[in-house]
Motif scaffolding. Structure first.
Motif, PDB file in Angstrom:
ATOM      1  N   ILE A 584      41.387  23.560 -13.705  1.00 40.44           N
ATOM      2  CA  ILE A 584      40.906  22.857 -12.510  1.00 40.44           C
ATOM      3  C   ILE A 584      39.852  21.822 -12.875  1.00 40.44           C
ATOM      4  O   ILE A 584      39.885  20.681 -12.390  1.00 40.44           O
ATOM      5  CB  ILE A 584      40.358  23.876 -11.493  1.00 40.44           C
ATOM      6  CG1 ILE A 584      41.496  24.755 -10.966  1.00 40.44           C
ATOM      7  CG2 ILE A 584      39.660  23.166 -10.338  1.00 40.44           C
ATOM      8  CD1 ILE A 584      41.035  25.905 -10.107  1.00 40.44           C
ATOM      9  N   ALA A 585      38.898  22.204 -13.743  1.00 34.14           N
ATOM     10  CA  ALA A 585      37.851  21.259 -14.139  1.00 34.14           C
ATOM     11  C   ALA A 585      38.441  20.051 -14.854  1.00 34.14           C
ATOM     12  O   ALA A 585      38.022  18.903 -14.620  1.00 34.14           O
ATOM     13  CB  ALA A 585      36.831  21.960 -15.037  1.00 34.14           C
ATOM     14  N   PHE A 590      39.969  14.467 -14.688  1.00 34.48           N
ATOM     15  CA  PHE A 590      40.950  13.396 -14.891  1.00 34.48           C
ATOM     16  C   PHE A 590      40.983  12.447 -13.693  1.00 34.48           C
ATOM     17  O   PHE A 590      40.974  11.219 -13.859  1.00 34.48           O
ATOM     18  CB  PHE A 590      42.329  14.021 -15.132  1.00 34.48           C
ATOM     19  CG  PHE A 590      43.451  13.040 -15.203  1.00 34.48           C
ATOM     20  CD1 PHE A 590      43.448  12.012 -16.128  1.00 34.48           C
ATOM     21  CD2 PHE A 590      44.526  13.137 -14.327  1.00 34.48           C
ATOM     22  CE1 PHE A 590      44.498  11.096 -16.189  1.00 34.48           C
ATOM     23  CE2 PHE A 590      45.570  12.243 -14.378  1.00 34.48           C
ATOM     24  CZ  PHE A 590      45.554  11.222 -15.303  1.00 34.48           C
ATOM     25  N   LEU A 591      40.998  13.001 -12.495  1.00 32.88           N
ATOM     26  CA  LEU A 591      40.995  12.167 -11.292  1.00 32.88           C
ATOM     27  C   LEU A 591      39.710  11.356 -11.191  1.00 32.88           C
ATOM     28  O   LEU A 591      39.729  10.180 -10.809  1.00 32.88           O
ATOM     29  CB  LEU A 591      41.176  13.043 -10.056  1.00 32.88           C
ATOM     30  CG  LEU A 591      42.495  13.834  -9.963  1.00 32.88           C
ATOM     31  CD1 LEU A 591      42.503  14.703  -8.716  1.00 32.88           C
ATOM     32  CD2 LEU A 591      43.679  12.876  -9.956  1.00 32.88           C
ATOM     33  N   VAL A 592      38.591  11.975 -11.547  1.00 36.32           N
ATOM     34  CA  VAL A 592      37.303  11.268 -11.508  1.00 36.32           C
ATOM     35  C   VAL A 592      37.286  10.119 -12.507  1.00 36.32           C
ATOM     36  O   VAL A 592      36.854   8.999 -12.189  1.00 36.32           O
ATOM     37  CB  VAL A 592      36.148  12.249 -11.782  1.00 36.32           C
ATOM     38  CG1 VAL A 592      34.839  11.500 -12.011  1.00 36.32           C
ATOM     39  CG2 VAL A 592      35.998  13.237 -10.641  1.00 36.32           C
ATOM     40  N   LEU A 593      37.764  10.375 -13.719  1.00 33.38           N
ATOM     41  CA  LEU A 593      37.768   9.326 -14.743  1.00 33.38           C
ATOM     42  C   LEU A 593      38.694   8.177 -14.364  1.00 33.38           C
ATOM     43  O   LEU A 593      38.318   7.000 -14.480  1.00 33.38           O
ATOM     44  CB  LEU A 593      38.191   9.914 -16.087  1.00 33.38           C
ATOM     45  CG  LEU A 593      37.154  10.744 -16.847  1.00 33.38           C
ATOM     46  CD1 LEU A 593      37.726  11.232 -18.171  1.00 33.38           C
ATOM     47  CD2 LEU A 593      35.901   9.917 -17.106  1.00 33.38           C
ATOM     48  N   VAL A 622      43.150  12.424 -21.970  1.00 37.66           N
ATOM     49  CA  VAL A 622      42.596  13.198 -23.081  1.00 37.66           C
ATOM     50  C   VAL A 622      41.096  13.409 -22.886  1.00 37.66           C
ATOM     51  O   VAL A 622      40.568  14.498 -23.135  1.00 37.66           O
ATOM     52  CB  VAL A 622      42.885  12.492 -24.420  1.00 37.66           C
ATOM     53  CG1 VAL A 622      42.243  13.249 -25.579  1.00 37.66           C
ATOM     54  CG2 VAL A 622      44.386  12.358 -24.646  1.00 37.66           C
ATOM     55  N   GLY A 623      40.395  12.356 -22.436  1.00 40.16           N
ATOM     56  CA  GLY A 623      38.949  12.456 -22.251  1.00 40.16           C
ATOM     57  C   GLY A 623      38.557  13.505 -21.232  1.00 40.16           C
ATOM     58  O   GLY A 623      37.557  14.219 -21.405  1.00 40.16           O
ATOM     59  N   SER A 624      39.335  13.630 -20.167  1.00 43.06           N
ATOM     60  CA  SER A 624      39.012  14.633 -19.146  1.00 43.06           C
ATOM     61  C   SER A 624      39.131  16.039 -19.698  1.00 43.06           C
ATOM     62  O   SER A 624      38.331  16.925 -19.373  1.00 43.06           O
ATOM     63  CB  SER A 624      39.937  14.458 -17.939  1.00 43.06           C
ATOM     64  OG  SER A 624      41.289  14.725 -18.287  1.00 43.06           O
ATOM     65  N   VAL A 625      40.125  16.272 -20.554  1.00 47.30           N
ATOM     66  CA  VAL A 625      40.300  17.599 -21.151  1.00 47.30           C
ATOM     67  C   VAL A 625      39.158  17.902 -22.116  1.00 47.30           C
ATOM     68  O   VAL A 625      38.591  19.003 -22.109  1.00 47.30           O
ATOM     69  CB  VAL A 625      41.662  17.686 -21.870  1.00 47.30           C
ATOM     70  CG1 VAL A 625      41.795  19.006 -22.617  1.00 47.30           C
ATOM     71  CG2 VAL A 625      42.803  17.522 -20.878  1.00 47.30           C
TER      72      VAL A 625
END
Length: 755
Positions: A584-585, A590-593, A622-625
């Motif tokens: 979830i995080a 990902f949506l925020v980025l 990739v950055g969100s993960v």
């Protein structure tokens, strides 16, 4: 065996060994699970239905209406496509997490109730009835056959629908005959690329080893890999046709090289597509069975080009087209990063046992809160042998053998396993000379997993037949140990009639059975279970001069580099709540980025290049993960260390069953091997038969079982080479067509892992 595992079982228990839940709470949990299951099926069917109608004119118009209605949102066209084609699979993942959390709280009781229902009327099941047994797909069950037909129908339907639309469109363009041919070649190539995109959406789902999607439908990774192989062939055929049709069209125009090397800002970047296709073709060719058998490392290392394949595909088509398959790829990235974090830990090798048949038994440390089932497997890396190679091995111990360890059996078959055995022999030799010397060689391990079935499906059958070839007996030792522990402790356990059919080349392999001490697990087990073992020694016509003297094993004490570390629980059977927070995080991040980059960077600076927006999309993924998911993993890791520290302080004296009777005293690295095993199973003439110079006749074996066991469900689990699986599956299919009402129903299950 770990004493704590007997007197303090892994789950709080009451009568019968089943975790009891108040009826009201159980009813509420069951209702919520049914609602979640229905929601998941509705979303999945709706998603698949939309993919089916998309190639039609109606589907195209419906999609255009959707884009028009949602295009004004924060994420624009990319968000509209992502929401329609990728978001459904992510929503199903979220619902799966909730389902697994609820299920884990009542797993034992829910399993017991479902198990009792399954024995009321033995019937054929789609997942365990082999339809195809000898062909390019290997052994294919009825359910898998339906899936293959489903994809074949979709491909034929999509090609037909697109062809009708293409012929209808070209008649309205008023082109010359040559121009019509060129246009048809190119637009047909475009259509094949679109179909390939949808197939790629399914391609990455089976290879997420710890995926919640695989866990919720209880398909272990070793089974899912074959689906990835099938989808990989299909996807590369479609993408190859996509490239070929465009090449022919460009060649007919006379500007082939110009088009292939073109890199547009607005529109498709052709050169990026060429690079992506070449990477895919290289992966495809080296994954073919002859090449993989000839040089596995070439296949393995070349397959890492999937990064190039995916990244340049995003550069080729841009962010909005790439978002059609972004959801499953995002789930794979989530799994890959989590596996990377888990595999960084150095795991203690408690002991190493060298058997004379060329088999090594490793006992690995694990935390008490790590859960797995018999028939699980792990990926193992030994840094002293190779920093790059990871090898899968079945777990040969039951989760009830002890809270702080698990075992794997490794047969020496290649260069890597030969080096491993040599290292252990060197350690034993050095310890024999000076056990107190600090210069004794060391080996360290990194582990991924364990992976496997979400529920112990070997307990779902009233009777079971275990068919093994060579080292394929390893996972069945875990099954036997699990059943014996359950019977001895009064836990839920249905199987009472068990037949083990084991084919080996020579008698040297028989000491593998000595790793299972049945009498210490369940004294007088013959009074509680009917266990028969039929051993077939295929390359020896008579027993050795002194039957039963199969040589002594060697136990080496391995000094761990990182004292007291067990494997991480981040992957596979890890904590469902933490796993859910991680998914979830990462998704929210990902949506925020993507939204933040679009508002603060893309729009203010007027960036419109398709390839660049595709690259930024992948970077955000990739950055969100790494950023958001990595923060959760860090907290998860701290929580895990805190829990493990508390358990280590409480467990001062733990026994571990290694090679019959090895004991772990005080801490995890103090191992004492007391005596050699006595091969109790082999010497028990009442339950064990050894035949020399022959192979198992499954027609005779299953026919005899049909008359003796009656009308029951019989689980047949096979672990061995493809020829063995084919023989067993073919005979099970034959038995079904000639079975009588009082005969059992055989259920085929394969436990063979083949990358």
């Amino acid at each position: 065996m770990d004493k704590a595992s007997v007197h303090k079982p892994l789950l709080l228990e009451s009568e019968g060994g089943v975790k009891k839940i108040p009826p009201v709470l159980f009813l509420f949990a069951s209702s919520v699970k049914w609602i979640l299951r229905i929601l998941m099926w509705v979303i999945f069917i709706g998603w698949v239905a939309f993919i089916f109608i998309y190639p039609t004119q109606f589907g195209s118009q419906l999609f255009q209406k959707w884009i028009h209605a949602t295009n004004g949102t924060l994420f624009g066209l990319t968000g509209s496509i992502f929401l329609a084609l990728s978001a459904p699979i992510l929503v199903i993942a979220f619902l799966s997490i909730a389902y697994l959390i609820i299920t884990s709280n009542s797993k034992e009781e829910d399993f017991e109730r479902n198990r009792k229902k399954s024995f009321r009327c033995p019937t054929v099941r789609l997942w365990t009835f082999p339809v195809l047994v000898d062909g390019p797909f290997g052994v294919v069950s009825a359910a898998e056959c339906i899936g293959i037909i489903f994809f074949a129908v979709y491909i034929l339907w999509a090609v037909y629908a697109y062809t009708i639309r293409n012929l209808s469109s070209v008649s309205e363009l008023h082109l010359t005959s040559r121009e019509e041919s060129i246009w048809l070649w190119k637009v047909t190539g475009l259509r094949f690329g679109g179909i390939g995109q949808f197939c790629m959406a399914f391609l990455f789902l089976p290879i997420a080893r710890g995926s919640v999607l695989l866990r919720v439908i209880d398909i272990p990774f070793e089974h899912a890999t074959r689906y990835h192989v099938w989808l990989g062939h299909l996807t590369m055929v479609l993408f190859s046709l996509h490239g070929i049709f465009y090449v022919v069209g460009w060649a007919m125009e006379g500007n082939l090289w110009h088009e292939m090397l073109e890199w547009k800002d607005i529109g498709v970047a052709n050169l990026a597509g060429v690079i992506s296709l070449l990477a895919g073709l290289l992966m495809w060719v080296t994954s073919l069975h002859p090449v993989r058998k000839w040089n596995f490392e070439l296949f393995f290392y070349t397959h890492q080009l999937y990064v190039v394949f995916v990244v340049f595909l995003a550069l080729h088509v841009g962010d909005f087209i790439f978002s059609m398959a972004a959801g499953p790829i995002f789930l794979f990235v989530l799994d890959r990063f989590l596996r990377f974090c888990q595999s960084r830990r150095t795991v203690d090798i408690i002991s190493a046992n060298c058997l004379p048949c060329g088999t090594v038994e490793l006992v690995l440390a694990k935390p008490a809160n790590l859960r797995y089932n018999a028939l699980s497997f792990v990926f193992l890396q030994i840094k002293e042998l190779s920093w790059l190679q990871w090898h899968p091995f079945s777990v040969s111990s039951s989760p009830l053998d002890g809270k702080h360890h698990l075992s794997v059996l490794i047969k020496v078959l290649g260069e890597w396993t030969a080096k491993l055995r040599g290292s252990i022999t060197d350690i034993h030799g050095a310890e024999s000379m000076d056990s107190s010397s600090p210069s004794i060689p060391r080996i360290t391990a990194s582990v991924e997993g364990p992976y496997g079935h979400e529920v112990p499906y070997h307990l779902m059958y009233e009777n079971i037949i275990l068919v093994a070839g060579g080292i394929g007996i390893s996972p069945f030792l875990a099954i036997l140990s699990d059943i014996l522990h359950r019977i001895n402790e009064g836990r839920p356990c249905r199987p009472r009639d068990i037949l083990v059919v084991w084919a080996v080349k020579t008698c040297d392999e028989l000491p593998i059975l000595s790793t299972l001490d049945v009498e210490s697990i369940c004294p007088h087990f013959h009074d509680k279970i009917n266990l028969e073992i039929s051993i077939y020694v295929t390359r020896e016509s008579q027993p050795p001069l002194e039957e039963g003297e199969f040589g002594k094993s060697t136990v080496s004490r391995v000094r761990p580099v990182a004292k007291g570390y067990g494997m991480s629980i981040l992957v596979g059977t890890g904590d469902n709540i933490w796993a859910g927070l991680y998914v979830i995080a990462s998704t929210v991040g990902f949506l925020v980025l993507v939204g933040g980059v679009d508002v603060l960077y893309m729009k203010p600076y007027g960036i419109s290049a398709w390839w660049y927006k595709g690259l930024v999309f992948v970077v955000c993924m990739v950055g969100s993960v790494v950023i958001f998911g990595g923060a959760v993993v860090g907290l998860w890791h701290l929580w895990e260390r805190k829990i493990q520290a508390g358990e280590d302080g409480a467990d001062v004296n733990v026994n571990v069953n290694v090679n019959g009777e090895a004991v772990l005293l005080g801490s995890k690295d103090d191992v004492v091997a007391s005596k050699d095993s006595h091969h109790q199973i082999i010497h028990d003439k009442s339950s064990t038969t050894i035949q020399y110079g022959s192979r198992p006749d499954f027609k005779e074996i299953l026919g005899s079982i049909s008359e003796r066991w009656g009308h029951v469900d019989v689980g047949v689990i096979v672990c061995g080479p493809p020829a063995l699986q084919t023989s067993v599956a073919g005979e099970i299919r034959s038995q079904y067509f000639r079975r009588r009402p009082h005969h059992p129903v055989f259920h085929f299950n394969s436990h063979s892992f083949d990358l």
